[in-house]
Scaffold this active site. Structure first.
Site, PDB file in Angstrom:
ATOM      1  N   ASP A   1       0.828  -1.210   0.000  1.00  0.00           N
ATOM      2  CA  ASP A   1       0.000   0.000   0.000  1.00  0.00           C
ATOM      3  C   ASP A   1       0.869   1.270   0.000  1.00  0.00           C
ATOM      4  O   ASP A   1       2.071   1.212   0.293  1.00  0.00           O
ATOM      5  CB  ASP A   1      -0.885  -0.040   1.252  1.00  0.00           C
ATOM      6  CG  ASP A   1      -2.182   0.723   1.104  1.00  0.00           C
ATOM      7  OD1 ASP A   1      -2.321   1.485   0.132  1.00  0.00           O
ATOM      8  OD2 ASP A   1      -3.051   0.568   1.980  1.00  0.00           O
TER       9      ASP A   1
ATOM     10  N   ASP B   1     -10.580   2.046  -3.248  1.00  0.00           N
ATOM     11  CA  ASP B   1     -11.107   1.850  -1.897  1.00  0.00           C
ATOM     12  C   ASP B   1     -12.628   1.892  -1.902  1.00  0.00           C
ATOM     13  O   ASP B   1     -13.254   1.605  -0.884  1.00  0.00           O
ATOM     14  CB  ASP B   1     -10.581   2.958  -0.966  1.00  0.00           C
ATOM     15  CG  ASP B   1      -9.259   2.562  -0.347  1.00  0.00           C
ATOM     16  OD1 ASP B   1      -8.841   1.406  -0.506  1.00  0.00           O
ATOM     17  OD2 ASP B   1      -8.626   3.425   0.302  1.00  0.00           O
TER      18      ASP B   1
END
Ligand code: DGJ
Length: 750
Positions: free
Chosen positions: A480, A550
C-alpha cells in the site's frame, strides 16, 4: 514484422500485419514523422509533406534561401526547443553557458532483434528475438555534443509501437535536462476526441471525452505518484469512433510517478502529442559521459474501436509486461479483513474469519493494516515492521499456520514506503524522509514518505521486508501507499540535484520491488495506493495486480472498472464484495450485483463473513463456486465492454475464454425506470458460424423486492448462432428494482 531503411529516400518504415509507422530523415538531417496507422505495405509518400512560405515560421540558417522550409510547419519525430519550432517541445536541456537550444540531426541507426531492457525502469518485453524488433535512431547536436537515442519497438503480432528516448552527454561539461519526453507524435490534422481518465480517491478513472482544442491541453500528476486524479493514459479517437468501430490511438506511459501528457493543436490545425515525465519541479544533472533514460510509452493503434484498443493493451500487458510466476496463473479468491474489522482485530477474530471463509470456499485470507508496532489507528507505527503481540500473541507465523490449517493461504498488508512521525523508525532516522531542511513538513494521514532516492533507505527496506516476508508462510502481499509527496527534497542530494528527488524515488522504488519480487517469486503481490492511486503499467511490471479502488460500492465500481479496463486487463484489477450499507457511499445493493461486479476483476470479499445472514452466506457460497467455474474466462479471457455506465443507466460487459468455448455476459441496470425500454443486449466477438448454448442465467426474481439470487431463465438450455447473438442480441427481462444484475453463461456447441 520488419523494419526497413531506404538509404535513397532516408525513410524508415516499421511494419507488421496490422500497422505501419513511417519516418524520414529530411535534408539537413531533421527527422520527420510521416505516418502511423493501419498497415501500408510500402509507404511511398502519396500524402507528401507540403512546403509553404508561412508567416512567422522561420528557417534554419542553412535553409534561409528557401522560405518554405521551417521546423514550425513540419511533422517532426522529436522536435527541440529554440530553433524555430514553437510547438510544445519534448526535449529541453540547459547547457553550461545558460543556453537552452538543442539542434538534433540524424547521425545513424541500428535495428535490433527483440527488445532491449530499459535500465532501472519497467518496460514491456519481447518473448523472443522473433517476437519484436527495435529501431534505435541516433540524433546528435554537434555544437553541444549531446546525443539522443530514440527507440521504437514493433511487435510481431500486436498493433503496438513502444517508444522511449535516452540522452547521452558526450560533452566534457555537465548539462541539465529540464524536460525529456518518452514520445512526441505529430498528426497532420486535429479531428480527434481526447479520452482521459480522471478521478479522486475512491472515485478513480472516470472517462472524460472531449474534442481536441486549438490550445495546449494537459493531463498530469505532480503528486509523486501516477495518482487517482489523472492517469498516465490518453487516447485520441476520431469523433465517430465508439467501442466497436472507428480509429483510435491509445497511449499508456509505463511509469508510476509524476507525468505530463500534452496535446497541442497548432496554428495550421495539426496536432502534437507529448508524453513523459512531468517537467514541473524536475531537472536532471547529466555529467560528462552519463546518459538519462526516459520511461517507455506504449502506443496502440486500432481501426476497430475502443474495445479493440483495450484488447491490445490487455494482451500486451498480460503477456509482455506482467512477469513472474503469477503472470498467467489464476488468482485466488480472497477475503481481506480491512472492511471487516479495520484496526480492531486479534488472532481469534482473524482465525474466525478464516474459518468462515474456508466454509464458503474462499482460498486466501489477507491480514490488512494494524498487525505491527502500536498500530491501533492510522496515526502511528508505519516503519515499525514488528508484530504487535498484544493482537497476535503467536506472531505472524502462528496466525498464518492457523489460517493454513483451515485450508486457506495467508496474505499480509504492508506500507513500506512510509513512516509515521510516531514510530521507532522516525525516532532513529528522521532524516530518512523526503523533506527540505528548514521547512516544516506537511503530513498526510499522519505519515511521511521515506526518501527512496537514498540507497541506504532502499537497502534497509529490502532487508526489513525480506525478514517480514520470510517470518511466516506468506503467499500474498498487499503493498500500500497512502499519501502524496510534499516538500520534495532529499537530505543526501546536493542543491543542483534536488529536483531529481521525485524521479530518483521512483527508481529506488522500482529497485526495491525488483529485488523483493525476485527474492520471493512465489508471493502474489498486489499493489495499492489508497485503492487505485498508482494503478499504472509501471507498477504492474513488478506486481501483477492492483487494488482498483477503496470504493467497494458495486454501482461506483461499474464506472471505476469500466474506466480502468480501457487500459488494464481484468486479471490485474482487484475487486471485492463488501457489506451494505456500503462503507464509502452508504448504498445498499443486492448481494448478487456486488458479486457479479466484483467478478469482472480478481474476485474477493472484504467483510465479516460471520455477520452475514444465512441467506447471504448461501449466496456467497454459490458465488464462490460460480466464480471458480468461470474464473479462467474472467481472468484470462477477452474482456469486452458492451454498455457504458458513463453514457446510460446501465452497464454490460462480457468475457470470452481463451479457447473461445465459454462466454460470460453480465448486465447491470442501475436505477429502475417506469415505462422503460426493453433492452436488447448484443454480444460481441463471437464466432458467427458457431452455436452457443445458454447453460446458465442468474437473474433476480421478477417483481420481487427481496432479491433472490436464483438461476433460472426461459433461455437456459437453448442454443443460438453466434451471428444471431451478435446481431439480434438477447432480450433482458424487465426489472422492477434498482441495482439489478443478470449473468449469462454460454458454452460453444461442438
Ligand atoms: C488503503 C487501502 O486502499 C485499503 O484497502 C486498506 O488497506 C487501508 N489503506 C489500510 O490502511
Amino acid at each position: 514484422m520488419n523494419i526497413t531503411f531506404d538509404k535513397v529516400t532516408g525513410q524508415f518504415q516499421l511494419n507488421n500485419d496490422r500497422i505501419s509507422y513511417v519516418m524520414q530523415v529530411l535534408n539537413g538531417g531533421y527527422l520527420a514523422h510521416l505516418y502511423f496507422g493501419s498497415k501500408i505495405s510500402r509507404y511511398r509518400g502519396s500524402a507528401a509533406l507540403s512546403y509553404y512560405d508561412r508567416g512567422f515560421s522561420p528557417q534554419p540558417y542553412d535553409f534561409r534561401h528557401d522560405r518554405t522550409f521551417s521546423l514550425d510547419t513540419q511533422p517532426l519525430e522529436y522536435s527541440t526547443y529554440g530553433i524555430g519550432d514553437y510547438r510544445i517541445t519534448p526535449l529541453h536541456i540547459q547547457y553550461k553557458n545558460g543556453s537552452t537550444i538543442t539542434d538534433l540531426r540524424y547521425k545513424g541507426h541500428k535495428i535490433i532483434a527483440g527488445k532491449p531492457e530499459l535500465t532501472g525502469l519497467p518496460a514491456t518485453y519481447a518473448l523472443s528475438d522473433e517476437d519484436a524488433q527495435t529501431l534505435e535512431i541516433e540524433l546528435v547536436d554537434e555544437t553541444e555534443k549531446v546525443n539522443v537515442f530514440l527507440s521504437y519497438t514493433i511487435f510481431h503480432t500486436l498493433p503496438v509501437i513502444c517508444r522511449s528516448s535516452r540522452i547521452l552527454n558526450n560533452s566534457d561539461k555537465a548539462i541539465r535536462i529540464l524536460k525529456a519526453d518518452s514520445l512526441s507524435l505529430d498528426f497532420r490534422d486535429h479531428d480527434f476526441d481526447m479520452l482521459t481518465l480522471y478521478g479522486a480517491h475512491a472515485n478513480e478513472r472516470n472517462l472524460c471525452r472531449q474534442p481536441l482544442q486549438h490550445s495546449i491541453q494537459t493531463v498530469a500528476s505532480n503528486r509523486g505518484a501516477s495518482s487517482h486524479q489523472q492517469s498516465p493514459f490518453i487516447a485520441l479517437a476520431k469523433p465517430q469512433t465508439n467501442e466497436q468501430q472507428g480509429e483510435v490511438y491509445g497511449f499508456s506511459l509505463v511509469y508510476s510517478g509524476n507525468f505530463a501528457i500534452q496535446t497541442e493543436v497548432d496554428q495550421f490545425g495539426c496536432t502534437r502529442l507529448n508524453i513523459g515525465l512531468n517537467p514541473l519541479d524536475f531537472s536532471w544533472q547529466l555529467t560528462s559521459g552519463q546518459s538519462f533514460q526516459t520511461p517507455e510509452t506504449v502506443s496502440v493503434y486500432s481501426a476497430e474501436g475502443l474495445n479493440d484498443m483495450s484488447h491490445t493493451f490487455h494482451q500486451l500487458y498480460r503477456t509482455r509486461l506482467i512477469r513472474g510466476s503469477y503472470k498467467e496463473k489464476l488468482r485466488p479468491i480472497l477475503v481481506n479483513n480491512w472492511e471487516a474489522t479495520y484496526f480492531d482485530f486479534n488472532e481469534a477474530k482473524i482465525d474466525q474469519l478464516a474459518s468462515d471463509a474456508a466454509d464458503l470456499g474462499i482460498e486466501l485470507l489477507v491480514l490488512d493494516d494494524g498487525w505491527f508496532g502500536q498500530r491501533n489507528d492510522d496515526n502511528t507505527s508505519l516503519g515499525d515492521w514488528f508484530v504487535n503481540t498484544a493482537k497476535l500473541p503467536d506472531g505472524l507465523k502462528g496466525l498464518a499456520e492457523k489460517v493454513i490449517a483451515r485450508g486457506l493461504k495467508f496474505g499480509l498488508w504492508v506500507e513500506p514506503e512510509m513512516v509515521s512521525e510516531a514510530s521507532e523508525l522516525y525516532k532513529a532516522h528522521a532524516d530518512w524522509c523526503i523533506q527540505v531542511a528548514g521547512h516544516s513538513f506537511t503530513e498526510g494521514r499522519h505519515q511521511l514518505i521515506l526518501d527512496l532516492s537514498r540507497q541506504d533507505v532502499c537497502d534497509y527496506l529490502v532487508d526489513t521486508l525480506s525478514s517480514v516476508f520470510s517470518s511466516a508462510p506468506i503467499s500474498y502481499v498487499k503493498w500500500d501507499m497512502n499519501r502524496h509527496m510534499t516538500e520534495i527534497g532529499s537530505a543526501q542530494l546536493p542543491p543542483e540535484r534536488q529536483r531529481e528527488t521525485a524521479h530518483r524515488y521512483m527508481l529506488g522504488l522500482y529497485q526495491i520491488m525488483d529485488k523483493l519480487t525476485a527474492k520471493f517469486p512465489d508471493i502474489l503481490f498486489e499493489s495499492c495506493s489508497g485503492g487505485g492511486g498508482r494503478f499504472d503499467a509501471g507498477i504492474l511490471y513488478y506486481m501483477p495486480q492492483t487494488w482498483t479502488s477503496d470504493n467497494t460500492d458495486a454501482i461506483c465500481r461499474l464506472k471505476i472498472q469500466h474506466g480502468t479496463s480501457l487500459v488494464f486487463p481484468p486479471i490485474s484489477m482487484g475487486a471485492h464484495v463488501s457489506v451494505i450499507p456500503n462503507h464509502q457511499v452508504g448504498r445498499s445493493t443486492p448481494m448478487q450485483t456486488r458479486a457479479f461486479t466484483a467478478m469482472a476483476g480478481t474476485f474477493g470479499y472484504e467483510l465479516d463473513l460471520g455477520k452475514l445472514s444465512t441467506a447471504d452466506k448461501a449466496a456467497v457460497k454459490e458465488h464462490v463456486a460460480l466464480y471458480k467455474k468461470i474464473r479462467p474466462t474472467c481472468q484470462l479471457g477477452t474482456y469486452t465492454r458492451l454498455l457504458s455506465p458513463f453514457e446510460s443507466n446501465e452497464s454490460a460487459w462480457q468475457a470470452i475464454s481463451t479457447d473461445g468455448n465459454q462466454v460470460v455476459v453480465t448486465y447491470c441496470k442501475i436505477l429502475a425506470e417506469p415505462a422503460s425500454q426493453i433492452r436488447i443486449l448484443k454480444l460481441a466477438g463471437l464466432d458467427s458460424n458457431a452455436e452457443y448454448k445458454i447453460t446458465d442465467c442468474y437473474k433476480p426474481k421478477r417483481l420481487s423486492l427481496v432479491y433472490a439470487d436464483e438461476p433460472g431463465s426461459n433461455l437456459i438450455g437453448q442454443s443460438f448462432g453466434g451471428d444471431e447473438l451478435m446481431n439480434a442480441g438477447i432480450t433482458i427481462d424487465r426489472i422492477d428494482a434498482d441495482f439489478i444484475s443478470t449473468m449469462w453463461i454460454l458454452e460453444k456447441v461442438k
